[in-house]
Design a protein around this motif. Structure first.
Motif, PDB file in Angstrom:
ATOM      1  N   THR A  43       0.839  -1.208   0.000  1.00  0.00           N
ATOM      2  CA  THR A  43       0.000   0.000   0.000  1.00  0.00           C
ATOM      3  C   THR A  43       0.865   1.247   0.000  1.00  0.00           C
ATOM      4  OG1 THR A  43      -1.783  -1.142   1.180  1.00  0.00           O
ATOM      5  CG2 THR A  43      -1.773   1.266   1.273  1.00  0.00           C
ATOM      6  N   THR A  44       1.946   1.218   0.777  1.00  0.00           N
ATOM      7  CA  THR A  44       2.839   2.377   0.860  1.00  0.00           C
ATOM      8  C   THR A  44       3.662   2.542  -0.409  1.00  0.00           C
ATOM      9  OG1 THR A  44       2.998   2.057   3.254  1.00  0.00           O
ATOM     10  CG2 THR A  44       4.663   3.454   2.229  1.00  0.00           C
ATOM     11  N   ARG A  47       1.221   3.034  -3.609  1.00  0.00           N
ATOM     12  CA  ARG A  47       0.212   4.090  -3.464  1.00  0.00           C
ATOM     13  C   ARG A  47      -1.149   3.624  -3.973  1.00  0.00           C
ATOM     14  NH1 ARG A  47       4.830   6.412  -5.139  1.00  0.00           N
ATOM     15  NH2 ARG A  47       4.179   6.397  -7.314  1.00  0.00           N
TER      16      ARG A  47
END
Length: 299
Positions: A43-44, A47
């Motif tokens: 997720t990081t 994005r």
């Protein structure tokens, strides 16, 4: 009410040894931890909302595993130093290409299956390295490993890291990146992971009586080792002589030693020096007095 007999159970000669319930539970905890941390990582990094969840852990043969995965697919061969053998991390190409598209600022989504380009491959390797860091962290309670990608292949049939009939443990993970959902697998050789699980679970399986017996054996072994006789030698520094000189030695010849008169002798066991001493006598017997090591040895 009489209890029904369980009856005969099927026996698979290709898999004579199976993971116990405790071993499966240990792996389940490790892979669930990996799924949570890796979902946060993706997720990081991408994005895009990502999530991993453990679907199953099963024991199959290596040939059966290769028959289950897609072709083509992104298959990474991962070393597990200091453990022997290699792990396989499989990811569908649509997931790999979609992840790269996200990293480059694209929308991701469905991708045509193709091999990675020379520009895309380093990006994928960097992402795999971060994912393997999460795997290392997740397995810390089971075993300390240092996983590294050694090879990337697109056709699983070209990978012959094991024999077709060798047993493997396969963890299947559901991977969600944005709107795309796929299944990814991690394949561990049975002979690599089983000794680790058995060693980790050995102490917990001992009863109080078994633990007491082990402690008694340890004390007896310690006492026996401490009282065992050991041959100790007090030696001058050795010299080198030619074979012809040794053959021609006769009574009365003097052999000069290279040992300085001011340097103590070496006290050894099995050619290992553990102390220094000077020669002397105690009554009618030869003896030696243990002294501090010479200054040259302390430097």
């Amino acid at each position: 009410m009489a209890r029904r007999s369980a009856g005969p159970q099927p026996y698979d000669f290709r898999r004579p040894i199976k993971l116990s319930r405790e071993h499966v539970r240990m792996l389940q905890i490790a892979f669930e931890t990996y799924a949570r941390s890796c979902g946060t990582l993706l997720t990081t990094r991408l994005r895009a909302v990502s999530q991993l969840s453990l679907v199953s852990i099963e024991q199959v043969t290596y040939d059966e595993y290769l028959g289950q995965v897609g072709n083509p697919t992104l298959m990474s061969v991962v070393s597990l130093d200091p453990l022997p053998g290699s792990m396989l991390m499989e990811m569908p190409l649509t997931t790999a290409l979609g992840s790269i598209d996200h990293m480059l600022g694209g929308p991701g989504g469905e991708q045509a299956e193709r091999q990675l380009t020379d520009v895309e491959l380093p990006l994928m390797k960097d992402l795999l390295k971060k994912m393997l860091d999460e795997l290392r962290y997740s397995f810390e309670q089971v075993v300390e490993i240092n996983p590294k990608v050694t090879t990337i292949e697109y056709n699983p049939q070209f990978l012959r890291t094991l024999s077709p009939g060798d047993a493997v443990v396969v963890a299947t993970l559901e991977v969600k990146i944005g709107e795309i959902e796929t299944l990814s697998t991690i394949c561990l050789p049975f002979t690599t992971i089983l000794p680790v699980l058995q060693a980790d679970n050995a102490e917990g399986e001992l009863s109080a009586a078994e633990q007491a017996a082990r402690d008694l054996s340890r004390r007896n072994l310690t006492f026996g080792m401490a009282s065992a006789p050991i041959e100790v030698a007090v030696r001058f520094t050795p010299i080198t002589m030619r074979a012809n000189d040794i053959v021609n030695l006769s009574v009365g010849d003097v052999v000069p030693l290279s040992h300085p008169a001011s340097v103590p002798l070496a006290v050894t066991v099995n050619d290992t020096t553990f102390a220094h001493a000077v020669p002397g006598n105690q009554g009618s017997r030869l003896a030696c007095l243990v002294v501090p090591p010479p200054k040259e040895s302390l430097a």
